[in-house]
Design an enzyme around this catalytic site. Structure first.
Site, PDB file in Angstrom:
ATOM      1  N   GLU A  64      21.615 -24.025  39.292  1.00 49.25           N
ATOM      2  CA  GLU A  64      21.489 -22.565  39.296  1.00 49.25           C
ATOM      3  C   GLU A  64      22.595 -21.918  40.119  1.00 49.25           C
ATOM      4  O   GLU A  64      23.112 -20.860  39.755  1.00 49.25           O
ATOM      5  CB  GLU A  64      20.123 -22.126  39.815  1.00 49.25           C
ATOM      6  CG  GLU A  64      19.935 -20.631  39.690  1.00 49.25           C
ATOM      7  CD  GLU A  64      18.500 -20.170  39.807  1.00 49.25           C
ATOM      8  OE1 GLU A  64      18.293 -18.946  39.800  1.00 49.25           O
ATOM      9  OE2 GLU A  64      17.589 -21.017  39.894  1.00 49.25           O
ATOM     10  N   GLY A  84      19.751 -14.163  37.387  1.00 55.25           N
ATOM     11  CA  GLY A  84      19.158 -15.285  36.675  1.00 55.25           C
ATOM     12  C   GLY A  84      17.793 -14.927  36.128  1.00 55.25           C
ATOM     13  O   GLY A  84      16.962 -14.367  36.838  1.00 55.25           O
ATOM     14  N   HIS A  91      15.881 -33.739  33.908  1.00 50.73           N
ATOM     15  CA  HIS A  91      16.269 -34.782  34.862  1.00 50.73           C
ATOM     16  C   HIS A  91      16.332 -36.092  34.081  1.00 50.73           C
ATOM     17  O   HIS A  91      15.324 -36.595  33.603  1.00 50.73           O
ATOM     18  CB  HIS A  91      15.271 -34.844  36.011  1.00 50.73           C
ATOM     19  CG  HIS A  91      15.017 -33.501  36.609  1.00 50.73           C
ATOM     20  ND1 HIS A  91      15.994 -32.790  37.276  1.00 50.73           N
ATOM     21  CD2 HIS A  91      13.920 -32.716  36.604  1.00 50.73           C
ATOM     22  CE1 HIS A  91      15.497 -31.636  37.678  1.00 50.73           C
ATOM     23  NE2 HIS A  91      14.235 -31.565  37.275  1.00 50.73           N
ATOM     24  N   ARG A  93      18.303 -39.136  34.902  1.00 54.81           N
ATOM     25  CA  ARG A  93      18.557 -40.413  35.550  1.00 54.81           C
ATOM     26  C   ARG A  93      18.340 -40.243  37.052  1.00 54.81           C
ATOM     27  O   ARG A  93      18.703 -39.226  37.619  1.00 54.81           O
ATOM     28  CB  ARG A  93      19.997 -40.849  35.277  1.00 54.81           C
ATOM     29  CG  ARG A  93      20.371 -42.218  35.817  1.00 54.81           C
ATOM     30  CD  ARG A  93      21.834 -42.521  35.551  1.00 54.81           C
ATOM     31  NE  ARG A  93      22.046 -42.712  34.126  1.00 54.81           N
ATOM     32  CZ  ARG A  93      22.432 -43.862  33.585  1.00 54.81           C
ATOM     33  NH1 ARG A  93      22.673 -44.903  34.336  1.00 54.81           N
ATOM     34  NH2 ARG A  93      22.604 -43.969  32.283  1.00 54.81           N
ATOM     35  N   GLY A 110      28.550 -12.972  26.978  1.00 53.03           N
ATOM     36  CA  GLY A 110      28.501 -11.635  26.401  1.00 53.03           C
ATOM     37  C   GLY A 110      28.606 -10.557  27.464  1.00 53.03           C
ATOM     38  O   GLY A 110      28.759 -10.847  28.655  1.00 53.03           O
TER      39      GLY A 110
END
Length: 143
Positions: A64, A84, A91, A93, A110
């Site tokens: 993030e 956000g 996840h 590995r 955009g």
């Protein structure tokens, strides 16, 4: 993007990490262009979950952080800011120690929405995490 601008952006981003979660997790921005942003994060007991592996939340923070900052450096912050609104993280590995490197790239850039993908890889290039993130681009003062 020329080397001077690249160095300036990386210095600004790393300086902005001071007193944030990014600093706590030792996230360091290492490379940038018009199309991507890269950062590293050490994997040690500070980012482990109880089984001694990289906590998915720490991966999400790295992802993030990269997705938000990629949007930030691609807008005029005097007029608009990225916010956000969605994150989807897989996840893939486990990682116990070392360093992971995350790279954010745009899927869509955009005027009112940015969608990015973030790949987090280990030192051998193995994909540890794949995240997609959406940022709405909103006028300053409307946040």
């Amino acid at each position: 993007m020329d080397d001077t601008r690249k160095k300036e952006i990386l210095e600004q981003l790393n300086k902005a990490n001071k007193n944030t979660l990014g600093e706590t997790l030792e996230i360091v921005y290492t490379d940038v262009s018009d199309d991507f942003l890269t950062a590293t994060m050490p994997v040690n007991s500070r980012v482990h979950q109880p089984y001694g592996i990289l906590h998915g939340g720490a991966s999400c923070v790295l992802a993030e952080t990269l997705g938000s900052c990629l949007s930030l450096i691609n807008v005029d912050i005097n007029k608009v800011v990225p916010v956000g609104t969605n994150i989807n993280s897989n996840h893939l590995r486990a990682k116990r120690e070392g360093v992971v490197t995350g790279t954010a790239t745009f899927i869509r850039k955009g005027n009112t929405m940015h969608v990015s993908q973030i790949e987090i890889r280990d030192e051998k290039g193995n994909l540890i995490n794949h995240t997609t993130m959406t940022n709405n681009i909103v006028p300053v003062g409307k946040v």
